[in-house]
Design a protein around this motif. Structure first.
Motif, PDB file in Angstrom:
ATOM      1  N   GLU A  47       0.841  -1.191   0.000  1.00 43.76           N
ATOM      2  CA  GLU A  47       0.000   0.000   0.000  1.00 43.76           C
ATOM      3  C   GLU A  47       0.877   1.242   0.000  1.00 43.76           C
ATOM      4  OE1 GLU A  47      -2.338   0.324   3.560  1.00 43.76           O
ATOM      5  OE2 GLU A  47      -0.585   0.222   4.882  1.00 43.76           O
ATOM      6  N   GLY A  48       0.283   2.364  -0.345  1.00 39.72           N
ATOM      7  CA  GLY A  48       1.042   3.605  -0.310  1.00 39.72           C
ATOM      8  C   GLY A  48       0.267   4.785  -0.859  1.00 39.72           C
ATOM      9  N   ASN A  49       0.838   5.949  -0.677  1.00 35.80           N
ATOM     10  CA  ASN A  49       0.337   7.173  -1.285  1.00 35.80           C
ATOM     11  C   ASN A  49       1.200   7.483  -2.495  1.00 35.80           C
ATOM     12  OD1 ASN A  49      -1.711   7.842   0.777  1.00 35.80           O
ATOM     13  ND2 ASN A  49       0.062   8.095   2.109  1.00 35.80           N
ATOM     14  N   ALA A  50       0.583   8.005  -3.521  1.00 33.35           N
ATOM     15  CA  ALA A  50       1.325   8.219  -4.763  1.00 33.35           C
ATOM     16  C   ALA A  50       0.689   9.338  -5.574  1.00 33.35           C
ATOM     17  CB  ALA A  50       1.360   6.933  -5.577  1.00 33.35           C
ATOM     18  N   ARG A  51       1.430   9.759  -6.591  1.00 32.58           N
ATOM     19  CA  ARG A  51       0.924  10.742  -7.550  1.00 32.58           C
ATOM     20  C   ARG A  51       0.838  10.087  -8.924  1.00 32.58           C
ATOM     21  NH1 ARG A  51       2.605  16.860  -7.157  1.00 32.58           N
ATOM     22  NH2 ARG A  51       1.118  16.503  -5.455  1.00 32.58           N
TER      23      ARG A  51
END
Length: 206
Positions: free
Chosen positions: A94-98
């Motif tokens: 999982e993660g935050n991304a652009r």
């Protein structure tokens, strides 16, 4: 007279034995029991998608990539899941991304960390056992036949194709910040870490 009586008694005993050996069951009860014994992979996959995803343990994507680069063999053996004797290991990340770009088969993303790596979120060709194996949603020993076990992958892949990806693609655009959780396969013989493709399970636009 003795012989007819003897035959009658034998016939009576045989009749009683046959009667006790036969079990009569109402047709409705038999059909209901039969239905209960039939495994429904669509219902199984639906329950997983609807109730298990948010609590599904996941490795942070940046930590996942860094660990693979440091010691791929040890990390996959300790943290990955695999089925039988195989070089394929499966993970939930999982993660935050652009969003960097929306391609024909993937959404290309950059992790929201320093020295961010690029990853791809699969939006087409969602096949195989990646989700089933990475999530641990089913164990082959719990099923009476391999067909039921394999049909779980078919059903959960279809749920992702129909319920998770289309709403995301209808709204996402280049430059959006997103959160993702998904399943990924790593082959220890041909890891190809620069082109890892994540099968999405949760996609949220911030």
């Amino acid at each position: 007279m003795k012989r007819p009586i003897k035959y009658f008694l034998i016939a009576l005993l045989v009749g009683v034995a046959l009667y006790n050996a036969v079990y009569f069951q109402p047709l409705d009860d038999r059909n209901a029991a039969k239905k209960k014994s039939v495994f429904d992979p669509d219902a199984f996959a639906g329950a997983f998608i609807e109730t298990k995803l948010k609590e599904l343990p996941a490795i942070k994507a940046d930590q996942f990539l860094e660990s693979l680069k440091q010691d791929l063999g040890q990390f996959t053996a300790e943290k990955g899941r695999k089925l039988g004797i195989s070089n394929d290991y499966y993970f939930i990340v999982e993660g935050n991304a652009r969003v960097l770009g929306i391609e024909e088969e993937n959404v290309r993303i950059s992790l929201d960390v320093e020295n961010a790596a690029e990853l791809r979120l699969a939006t087409e060709f969602i096949f195989g056992n990646t989700i089933r194996e990475a999530s641990g949603m089913a164990n082959i020993g719990d099923f009476q036949n391999t067909m039921d076990f394999n049909n779980i992958s078919v059903a959960v892949n279809e749920r992702v194709r129909s319920d998770i990806i289309p709403p995301f693609l209808s709204e996402v655009k280049e430059g959006d910040d997103i959160y993702f959780k998904g399943a990924v396969k790593v082959n220890t013989k041909k890891p190809n870490l620069e082109n890892l493709r994540i099968v999405p399970l949760i996609l949220e636009i911030k």
